[in-house]
Write a protein that holds these residues in place. Structure first.
Motif, PDB file in Angstrom:
ATOM      1  N   GLY A 149       0.841  -1.199   0.099  1.00  0.00           N
ATOM      2  CA  GLY A 149      -0.035   0.085   0.064  1.00  0.00           C
ATOM      3  C   GLY A 149       0.989   1.254   0.080  1.00  0.00           C
ATOM      4  N   ASP A 150       0.184   2.283  -0.099  1.00  0.00           N
ATOM      5  CA  ASP A 150       0.947   3.577  -0.407  1.00  0.00           C
ATOM      6  C   ASP A 150       1.790   3.928   1.143  1.00  0.00           C
ATOM      7  OD1 ASP A 150       0.192   4.024  -2.827  1.00  0.00           O
ATOM      8  OD2 ASP A 150      -1.605   5.227  -2.535  1.00  0.00           O
ATOM      9  N   THR A 151       1.071   3.516   2.226  1.00  0.00           N
ATOM     10  CA  THR A 151       1.585   4.071   3.581  1.00  0.00           C
ATOM     11  C   THR A 151       2.610   2.969   4.227  1.00  0.00           C
ATOM     12  OG1 THR A 151      -0.462   3.456   4.626  1.00  0.00           O
ATOM     13  CG2 THR A 151       0.023   5.738   3.656  1.00  0.00           C
ATOM     14  N   GLY A 152       2.544   1.717   3.709  1.00  0.00           N
ATOM     15  CA  GLY A 152       3.189   0.538   4.149  1.00  0.00           C
ATOM     16  C   GLY A 152       2.405  -0.422   5.117  1.00  0.00           C
ATOM     17  N   ALA A 153       0.705   0.026   5.025  1.00  0.00           N
ATOM     18  CA  ALA A 153      -0.068  -0.770   6.070  1.00  0.00           C
ATOM     19  C   ALA A 153      -0.503  -2.028   5.551  1.00  0.00           C
ATOM     20  CB  ALA A 153      -1.259   0.484   6.355  1.00  0.00           C
ATOM     21  N   GLY A 154       0.178  -2.415   4.235  1.00  0.00           N
ATOM     22  CA  GLY A 154      -0.390  -3.789   3.743  1.00  0.00           C
ATOM     23  C   GLY A 154      -1.741  -3.697   3.256  1.00  0.00           C
ATOM     24  N   ASP A 155      -2.055  -2.495   2.926  1.00  0.00           N
ATOM     25  CA  ASP A 155      -3.454  -2.422   2.219  1.00  0.00           C
ATOM     26  C   ASP A 155      -3.439  -2.524   0.682  1.00  0.00           C
ATOM     27  OD1 ASP A 155      -2.456  -0.120   2.196  1.00  0.00           O
ATOM     28  OD2 ASP A 155      -4.135   1.042   3.260  1.00  0.00           O
ATOM     29  N   GLY A 156      -2.437  -2.648   0.108  1.00  0.00           N
ATOM     30  CA  GLY A 156      -2.089  -2.813  -1.484  1.00  0.00           C
ATOM     31  C   GLY A 156      -3.373  -3.636  -2.141  1.00  0.00           C
ATOM     32  N   PRO A 157      -3.668  -3.615  -3.231  1.00  0.00           N
ATOM     33  CA  PRO A 157      -4.396  -4.245  -3.809  1.00  0.00           C
ATOM     34  C   PRO A 157      -3.987  -5.983  -4.213  1.00  0.00           C
ATOM     35  CG  PRO A 157      -3.469  -2.798  -5.698  1.00  0.00           C
ATOM     36  CD  PRO A 157      -3.155  -2.387  -4.097  1.00  0.00           C
ATOM     37  N   ALA A 158      -2.945  -6.152  -4.212  1.00  0.00           N
ATOM     38  CA  ALA A 158      -2.310  -7.574  -4.013  1.00  0.00           C
ATOM     39  C   ALA A 158      -2.108  -7.909  -2.891  1.00  0.00           C
ATOM     40  CB  ALA A 158      -0.844  -7.684  -4.835  1.00  0.00           C
ATOM     41  N   GLY A 159      -2.265  -7.205  -1.779  1.00  0.00           N
ATOM     42  CA  GLY A 159      -2.077  -7.364  -0.301  1.00  0.00           C
ATOM     43  C   GLY A 159      -3.388  -7.931   0.354  1.00  0.00           C
ATOM     44  N   VAL A 160      -4.419  -7.694  -0.591  1.00  0.00           N
ATOM     45  CA  VAL A 160      -5.726  -8.102   0.128  1.00  0.00           C
ATOM     46  C   VAL A 160      -6.239  -9.612   0.244  1.00  0.00           C
ATOM     47  CG1 VAL A 160      -8.528  -7.881  -0.258  1.00  0.00           C
ATOM     48  CG2 VAL A 160      -6.962  -6.110  -1.020  1.00  0.00           C
ATOM     49  N   GLY A 161      -6.449  -9.937   1.554  1.00  0.00           N
ATOM     50  CA  GLY A 161      -6.828 -11.412   1.835  1.00  0.00           C
ATOM     51  C   GLY A 161      -5.347 -11.968   2.297  1.00  0.00           C
ATOM     52  N   LEU A 162      -4.181 -11.230   2.492  1.00  0.00           N
ATOM     53  CA  LEU A 162      -3.183 -11.636   2.980  1.00  0.00           C
ATOM     54  C   LEU A 162      -3.106 -11.558   4.561  1.00  0.00           C
ATOM     55  CD1 LEU A 162      -0.079 -10.513   0.710  1.00  0.00           C
ATOM     56  CD2 LEU A 162      -1.092 -12.906   0.642  1.00  0.00           C
ATOM     57  N   THR A 163      -2.811 -12.633   5.120  1.00  0.00           N
ATOM     58  CA  THR A 163      -2.776 -12.607   6.810  1.00  0.00           C
ATOM     59  C   THR A 163      -1.414 -12.980   7.331  1.00  0.00           C
ATOM     60  OG1 THR A 163      -5.012 -13.344   6.659  1.00  0.00           O
ATOM     61  CG2 THR A 163      -3.791 -13.431   8.812  1.00  0.00           C
ATOM     62  N   PRO A 164      -0.628 -12.136   7.998  1.00  0.00           N
ATOM     63  CA  PRO A 164      -1.102 -10.731   8.277  1.00  0.00           C
ATOM     64  C   PRO A 164      -0.872  -9.841   7.121  1.00  0.00           C
ATOM     65  CG  PRO A 164       1.210 -11.179   9.062  1.00  0.00           C
ATOM     66  CD  PRO A 164       0.661 -12.214   8.430  1.00  0.00           C
ATOM     67  N   PRO A 165      -1.663  -8.507   6.961  1.00  0.00           N
ATOM     68  CA  PRO A 165      -1.449  -7.753   6.095  1.00  0.00           C
ATOM     69  C   PRO A 165      -0.054  -7.370   5.746  1.00  0.00           C
ATOM     70  CG  PRO A 165      -2.895  -6.767   7.546  1.00  0.00           C
ATOM     71  CD  PRO A 165      -2.235  -8.175   8.146  1.00  0.00           C
TER      72      PRO A 165
END
Length: 165
Positions: A149-165
């Motif tokens: 994600g843009d801020t490094g929070a794990g919320d990028g489109p390819a990171g959706v569903g990954l645990t942990p983000p």
């Protein structure tokens, strides 16, 4: 006739070039990756196991997978007197993780092993030059933000569903 300072420069220049070639020598292939894996294991294992019980199965499996890769990387390093100690250290680290030992002890073991690896195979743990954030921003946007994600929070489109983000 050549001025003394110019003559001295012609004598010293080849010596400087020879010395700088050593500074530019490549690190042994595989050693930096092994060091990064040890850093990763040392940082992430403590939150994976608590009181001898696995709290995050996916992360624990990843730790075991990385240990296998680490063992292969160490085995492929060129022969040096320290290599046998590194191989023994990785086996001991695997035993500690298989035994679900205390996170702080495993992290310390991984850090100590990383320090030995860095010294034995001359792996630099810091960049040679100071990183430039203005150069890093587009690289992050291109290679990392898709998952992180843009801020490094794990919320990028390819990171959706990954645990942990």
């Amino acid at each position: 006739m050549i001025a003394p300072s110019r003559f001295l420069a012609w004598l010293v220049l080849p010596l400087l070039a020879l010395c700088s070639a050593n500074l530019l020598a490549d690190t042994v292939e595989g050693a930096p990756k092994a060091l990064h894996l040890l850093d990763y294991i040392g940082a992430d294992y403590p939150s994976t196991v608590e009181a001898g019980k696995v709290i995050d199965d996916a992360e624990y499996s990843e730790q075991l997978e990385f240990l296998g890769v680490l063992q292969g990387l160490i085995a492929d390093l060129p022969a040096k007197p320290e290599k046998a100690e590194l191989e023994t250290g990785v086996s001991s680290l695997r035993s500690a993780i298989d035994g679900r030992e205390d996170g702080a002890a495993v992290a310390r073991q991984a850090r100590q092993l990383g320090a030995k690896l860095a010294v034995a195979y001359e792996v630099s743990q810091a960049p040679i030059i100071t990183p430039d954030p203005t150069r890093g921003a587009p690289l992050y946007a291109q290679h990392c933000s898709v998952c992180h994600g843009d801020t490094g929070a794990g919320d990028g489109p390819a990171g959706v569903g990954l645990t942990p983000p």
